[in-house]
Design a protein around this motif. Structure first.
Motif, PDB file in Angstrom:
ATOM      1  N   ILE A 164       0.856  -1.186   0.000  1.00  0.00           N
ATOM      2  CA  ILE A 164       0.000   0.000   0.000  1.00  0.00           C
ATOM      3  C   ILE A 164       0.890   1.233   0.000  1.00  0.00           C
ATOM      4  O   ILE A 164       1.726   1.398   0.874  1.00  0.00           O
ATOM      5  N   ALA A 165       0.684   2.096  -0.988  1.00  0.00           N
ATOM      6  CA  ALA A 165       1.425   3.360  -1.066  1.00  0.00           C
ATOM      7  C   ALA A 165       0.524   4.487  -0.581  1.00  0.00           C
ATOM      8  O   ALA A 165      -0.695   4.420  -0.714  1.00  0.00           O
ATOM      9  N   GLY A 166       1.129   5.516  -0.017  1.00  0.00           N
ATOM     10  CA  GLY A 166       0.363   6.676   0.437  1.00  0.00           C
ATOM     11  C   GLY A 166      -0.643   6.327   1.519  1.00  0.00           C
ATOM     12  O   GLY A 166      -1.779   6.756   1.471  1.00  0.00           O
ATOM     13  N   ALA A 167      -0.208   5.552   2.492  1.00  0.00           N
ATOM     14  CA  ALA A 167      -1.132   5.007   3.492  1.00  0.00           C
ATOM     15  C   ALA A 167      -1.156   5.759   4.816  1.00  0.00           C
ATOM     16  O   ALA A 167      -1.700   5.257   5.794  1.00  0.00           O
ATOM     17  N   ALA A 168      -0.581   6.934   4.889  1.00  0.00           N
ATOM     18  CA  ALA A 168      -0.496   7.660   6.161  1.00  0.00           C
ATOM     19  C   ALA A 168      -1.846   7.738   6.860  1.00  0.00           C
ATOM     20  O   ALA A 168      -2.861   8.039   6.240  1.00  0.00           O
ATOM     21  N   GLY A 169      -1.849   7.406   8.149  1.00  0.00           N
ATOM     22  CA  GLY A 169      -3.050   7.503   8.957  1.00  0.00           C
ATOM     23  C   GLY A 169      -3.949   6.285   8.916  1.00  0.00           C
ATOM     24  O   GLY A 169      -4.826   6.142   9.757  1.00  0.00           O
ATOM     25  N   GLN A 185      -2.882 -11.080  16.744  1.00  0.00           N
ATOM     26  CA  GLN A 185      -4.325 -10.962  16.691  1.00  0.00           C
ATOM     27  C   GLN A 185      -4.841  -9.975  17.736  1.00  0.00           C
ATOM     28  O   GLN A 185      -4.444 -10.009  18.894  1.00  0.00           O
ATOM     29  N   GLY A 186      -5.691  -9.052  17.286  1.00  0.00           N
ATOM     30  CA  GLY A 186      -6.295  -8.063  18.176  1.00  0.00           C
ATOM     31  C   GLY A 186      -5.512  -6.772  18.303  1.00  0.00           C
ATOM     32  O   GLY A 186      -6.003  -5.802  18.872  1.00  0.00           O
ATOM     33  N   ARG A 187      -4.294  -6.706  17.772  1.00  0.00           N
ATOM     34  CA  ARG A 187      -3.463  -5.499  17.868  1.00  0.00           C
ATOM     35  C   ARG A 187      -3.648  -4.625  16.636  1.00  0.00           C
ATOM     36  O   ARG A 187      -3.966  -5.097  15.549  1.00  0.00           O
ATOM     37  N   ARG A 188      -3.381  -3.316  16.823  1.00  0.00           N
ATOM     38  CA  ARG A 188      -3.530  -2.336  15.738  1.00  0.00           C
ATOM     39  C   ARG A 188      -2.241  -1.541  15.559  1.00  0.00           C
ATOM     40  O   ARG A 188      -1.455  -1.404  16.476  1.00  0.00           O
ATOM     41  N   PHE A 189      -2.118  -0.970  14.371  1.00  0.00           N
ATOM     42  CA  PHE A 189      -0.959  -0.153  14.019  1.00  0.00           C
ATOM     43  C   PHE A 189      -1.445   0.976  13.135  1.00  0.00           C
ATOM     44  O   PHE A 189      -2.232   0.753  12.207  1.00  0.00           O
ATOM     45  N   GLU A 190      -1.007   2.208  13.426  1.00  0.00           N
ATOM     46  CA  GLU A 190      -1.343   3.347  12.566  1.00  0.00           C
ATOM     47  C   GLU A 190      -0.129   3.697  11.718  1.00  0.00           C
ATOM     48  O   GLU A 190       0.973   3.883  12.242  1.00  0.00           O
ATOM     49  N   VAL A 191      -0.328   3.785  10.425  1.00  0.00           N
ATOM     50  CA  VAL A 191       0.761   4.052   9.483  1.00  0.00           C
ATOM     51  C   VAL A 191       1.243   5.491   9.671  1.00  0.00           C
ATOM     52  O   VAL A 191       0.457   6.433   9.555  1.00  0.00           O
ATOM     53  N   PRO A 192       2.556   5.681   9.968  1.00  0.00           N
ATOM     54  CA  PRO A 192       3.058   7.004  10.321  1.00  0.00           C
ATOM     55  C   PRO A 192       3.387   7.927   9.154  1.00  0.00           C
ATOM     56  O   PRO A 192       3.551   9.121   9.349  1.00  0.00           O
ATOM     57  N   ASN A 193       3.516   7.403   7.924  1.00  0.00           N
ATOM     58  CA  ASN A 193       3.905   8.275   6.814  1.00  0.00           C
ATOM     59  C   ASN A 193       3.305   7.774   5.500  1.00  0.00           C
ATOM     60  O   ASN A 193       2.658   6.728   5.467  1.00  0.00           O
ATOM     61  N   ASN A 194       3.535   8.531   4.440  1.00  0.00           N
ATOM     62  CA  ASN A 194       2.948   8.207   3.138  1.00  0.00           C
ATOM     63  C   ASN A 194       3.842   7.347   2.259  1.00  0.00           C
ATOM     64  O   ASN A 194       3.577   7.192   1.076  1.00  0.00           O
ATOM     65  N   ARG A 211      -8.086   0.174   7.609  1.00  0.00           N
ATOM     66  CA  ARG A 211      -9.118   1.205   7.778  1.00  0.00           C
ATOM     67  C   ARG A 211      -8.599   2.563   7.334  1.00  0.00           C
ATOM     68  O   ARG A 211      -7.465   2.925   7.615  1.00  0.00           O
ATOM     69  N   VAL A 212      -9.476   3.315   6.687  1.00  0.00           N
ATOM     70  CA  VAL A 212      -9.181   4.691   6.324  1.00  0.00           C
ATOM     71  C   VAL A 212      -9.287   5.519   7.592  1.00  0.00           C
ATOM     72  O   VAL A 212     -10.142   5.255   8.440  1.00  0.00           O
TER      73      VAL A 212
END
Length: 111
Positions: free
Chosen positions: A25-30, A55-64, A80-81
């Protein structure tokens, strides 16, 4: 086996992954990545370390930059967007933007 799109709903997509066949995935910030099954291995351009999600853990993409999500064995992830994503033109605009992002992901999967 290439990443398989399992479900597509409002603002999110679920994928089944197998080892050595990453979802790109490119440009996935946030975007938020949630591991639904197995263990996901996430590599993000510009980050000094990789991230492992169980399983059950989350991660937020920090950059694009380019992000790769791979599985140790097999697994399932939800992408998720961001909730605060700007939505031009109301709900219809949001759907168009999300469909465009998924089209880009599909392009990357084929290449």
């Amino acid at each position: 086996m290439k990443p398989e799109l399992l479900a597509l709903t409002q603002g999110q997509a679920e994928y089944r992954l197998s080892e050595n066949h990453p979802l790109r995935i490119a440009g996935a910030a946030g975007r938020q990545i949630e591991c639904l099954a197995g263990t996901a291995w996430i590599t993000v351009y510009g980050e000094r370390t990789d991230f492992m999600l169980r399983q059950g853990r989350r991660f937020e993409v920090p950059n694009n930059g380019l992000m790769l999500i791979d599985a140790l064995g097999c697994g399932t992830v939800r992408v998720r967007v961001p909730a605060n994503a700007e939505v031009p033109g109301g709900w219809l605009g949001f759907q168009r933007r999300f469909a465009g992002a998924l089209h880009d992901v599909g392009f990357l999967l084929r290449n």
